[in-house]
Write an enzyme that holds these catalytic residues in place. Structure first.
Site, mmCIF file in Angstrom:
data_model
loop_
_atom_site.group_PDB
_atom_site.id
_atom_site.type_symbol
_atom_site.label_atom_id
_atom_site.label_comp_id
_atom_site.label_asym_id
_atom_site.label_seq_id
_atom_site.Cartn_x
_atom_site.Cartn_y
_atom_site.Cartn_z
ATOM 1 N N GLY A 1 36.661 42.385 36.338
ATOM 2 C CA GLY A 1 35.711 41.454 35.709
ATOM 3 C C GLY A 1 34.534 42.210 35.110
ATOM 4 N N ARG B 1 26.264 60.389 28.247
ATOM 5 C CA ARG B 1 25.161 61.290 27.883
ATOM 6 C C ARG B 1 24.984 62.397 28.940
ATOM 7 N NH1 ARG B 1 21.373 57.831 24.243
ATOM 8 N NH2 ARG B 1 22.847 57.591 22.522
ATOM 9 N N ARG C 1 42.838 43.376 33.131
ATOM 10 C CA ARG C 1 43.539 43.520 34.406
ATOM 11 C C ARG C 1 44.923 44.051 34.058
ATOM 12 N NH1 ARG C 1 39.814 39.163 36.124
ATOM 13 N NH2 ARG C 1 38.675 40.213 37.778
ATOM 14 N N ASP D 1 36.320 46.152 43.577
ATOM 15 C CA ASP D 1 37.143 46.758 44.627
ATOM 16 C C ASP D 1 38.575 47.027 44.174
ATOM 17 O OD1 ASP D 1 37.686 44.050 44.586
ATOM 18 O OD2 ASP D 1 37.974 43.897 46.751
ATOM 19 N N THR E 1 30.162 44.801 39.136
ATOM 20 C CA THR E 1 30.656 43.430 39.355
ATOM 21 C C THR E 1 29.469 42.525 39.658
ATOM 22 O OG1 THR E 1 31.785 41.994 40.940
ATOM 23 C CG2 THR E 1 31.288 44.178 41.710
ATOM 24 N N ASP F 1 29.519 40.012 41.481
ATOM 25 C CA ASP F 1 29.678 39.357 42.794
ATOM 26 C C ASP F 1 28.912 40.008 43.946
ATOM 27 O OD1 ASP F 1 31.300 37.480 41.680
ATOM 28 O OD2 ASP F 1 33.179 38.432 42.261
ATOM 29 N N ASP G 1 30.055 42.167 45.956
ATOM 30 C CA ASP G 1 30.968 42.024 47.095
ATOM 31 C C ASP G 1 31.432 43.355 47.686
ATOM 32 O OD1 ASP G 1 32.416 42.708 44.877
ATOM 33 O OD2 ASP G 1 34.033 41.271 45.195
ATOM 34 N N ARG H 1 34.163 34.247 44.746
ATOM 35 C CA ARG H 1 35.344 33.685 45.394
ATOM 36 C C ARG H 1 35.345 33.977 46.894
ATOM 37 N NH1 ARG H 1 39.803 35.385 41.523
ATOM 38 N NH2 ARG H 1 38.366 34.715 39.921
#
Ligand code: ADP
Length: 319
Positions: free
Chosen positions: A11, A25, A72, A103, A125, A127, A129, A171
């Site tokens: 994502g 750079r 993906r 992850d 991400t 999230d 997470d 999620r």
């Protein structure tokens, strides 16, 4: 280390571009050539690489999304797919890979490392997470987007004396709901990490209304879901007019916050430093305000824990 490749995977998150810029750079500064890979592991398998120079990453630090595109790629999960990717890396003479993603992307990087190819992960991400790091790139921007939305929903919710249920991304990890809930003055947080009882929620809402609160906010993470149905059930049980808003993909976009640009720049430079030092199979992160690195396997094994202090604080501050 002479040639480094970089890709963004999984994502997308605001700040990925700032990380791509920092890797590019820093690597060029250290005398390396840099190759951008389009569409994550898909591009690696397809040989969709191009050489980047200093200006390839000009004017992108403020842009959301990722100029390298993200995708993906199920083929990469199979050994055969990874072997194809490895062949491409060898053909292009690449010595090290930087993977910016979550992850799943890190697991891909770990597998490449196990096949003998140096790979470093940067956490990108919204999230938040990944337990080994206090923050992932994109989380702060997403939070600010959510806060902006809460502020707007609050205006109409107040005027109509309604309950607003705001469904946000996450999620398995409720950090967006939790932290935005604290910053947005929410009454209730519903996240996958914590159990809840619907009757207790209704009781709290009725008590709030009776003491004169004009409106209330429930932050609900995607992992709980069903915000529209919940709004209807609460209205039936309490008589309080309730509306659900699902924020969706607006949370992924937008110009990265200063914080995300800063950590992306620091983490990008750190990833290059690790490759220059001959390190592999590591992820970079931020812990107690310092940029850190850790073995990928170890990092992915750390279990995420709910920040109970924040969770409790939301409850205390919304009595
Ligand atoms: P994120 O990196 O945001 O968690 P995904 O879980 O979709 O996103 O992972 C991104 C990509 O990483 C996948 O499409 C796949 O190519 C690769 N990947 C995910 N899991 C693995 C795995 N176990 N082994 C190898 N590659 C993986």
């Amino acid at each position: 280390m002479k040639k480094i490749a970089i890709l963004t995977s999984g994502g997308d998150a605001p700040g990925m571009n700032a990380a791509v810029r920092a890797v590019t750079r820093s690597a060029i500064y250290n005398g390396c050539k840099v190759y951008g890979v389009n569409r994550g592991y898909r591009g690696l398998i397809d040989g969709d690489l191009f050489e980047m120079d200093l200006s390839s990453v000009g004017d992108i630090i403020h842009r959301g999304g990722t100029i390298l595109k993200s995708a993906r790629c199920l083929e990469f999960i199979e050994e055969e797919g990874r072997q194809k990717a490895l062949n491409v890396l060898r053909v292009f003479g690449i010595d090290g890979l930087v993977v910016i993603g979550g992850d799943g992307s890190f697991q891909g990087a770990q597998k490449l490392s196990e096949m003998g190819f140096p790979a470093i992960g940067i956490p990108g991400t919204i999230d938040n997470d990944l337990a080994y790091t206090d923050y992932t790139i994109g989380f702060d921007t997403a939070l600010n987007t959510v806060i902006d939305a809460i502020t707007k929903i609050r205006d109409t919710s107040y005027s109509h004396e309604r309950l607003s249920i705001i469904e946000v991304m996450g999620r398995h990890c409720g950090d967006i709901a939790l932290y935005a809930g604290l910053a947005g003055g929410a009454e209730i947080i519903l996240i996958p990490e914590a159990d809840y009882n619907e009757d207790d929620i209704c009781k709290k809402l009725i008590q709030s209304k009776n003491r004169g609160k004009a409106h209330s906010i429930i932050m609900l993470a995607e992992g709980i879901g069903g915000s529209q149905d919940l709004a209807e059930r609460i209205k039936d049980k309490t008589g309080i007019e309730s509306r659900a808003t699902i924020l969706g993909h607006i949370q992924r976009g937008g110009s990265p916050s200063a914080f995300d640009r800063i950590i992306a720049s620091q983490m990008g430079a750190k990833a290059v430093e690790l490759l220059m030092d001959g390190k592999s199979s590591r992820v970079v992160g931020i812990k107690n305000n310092s940029i850190i690195d850790m073995d990928i396997h170890e990092a992915l094994a750390i279990e995420r824990k709910l920040n109970k202090d924040i969770y409790k604080l939301v409850d205390v501050l919304s009595i």
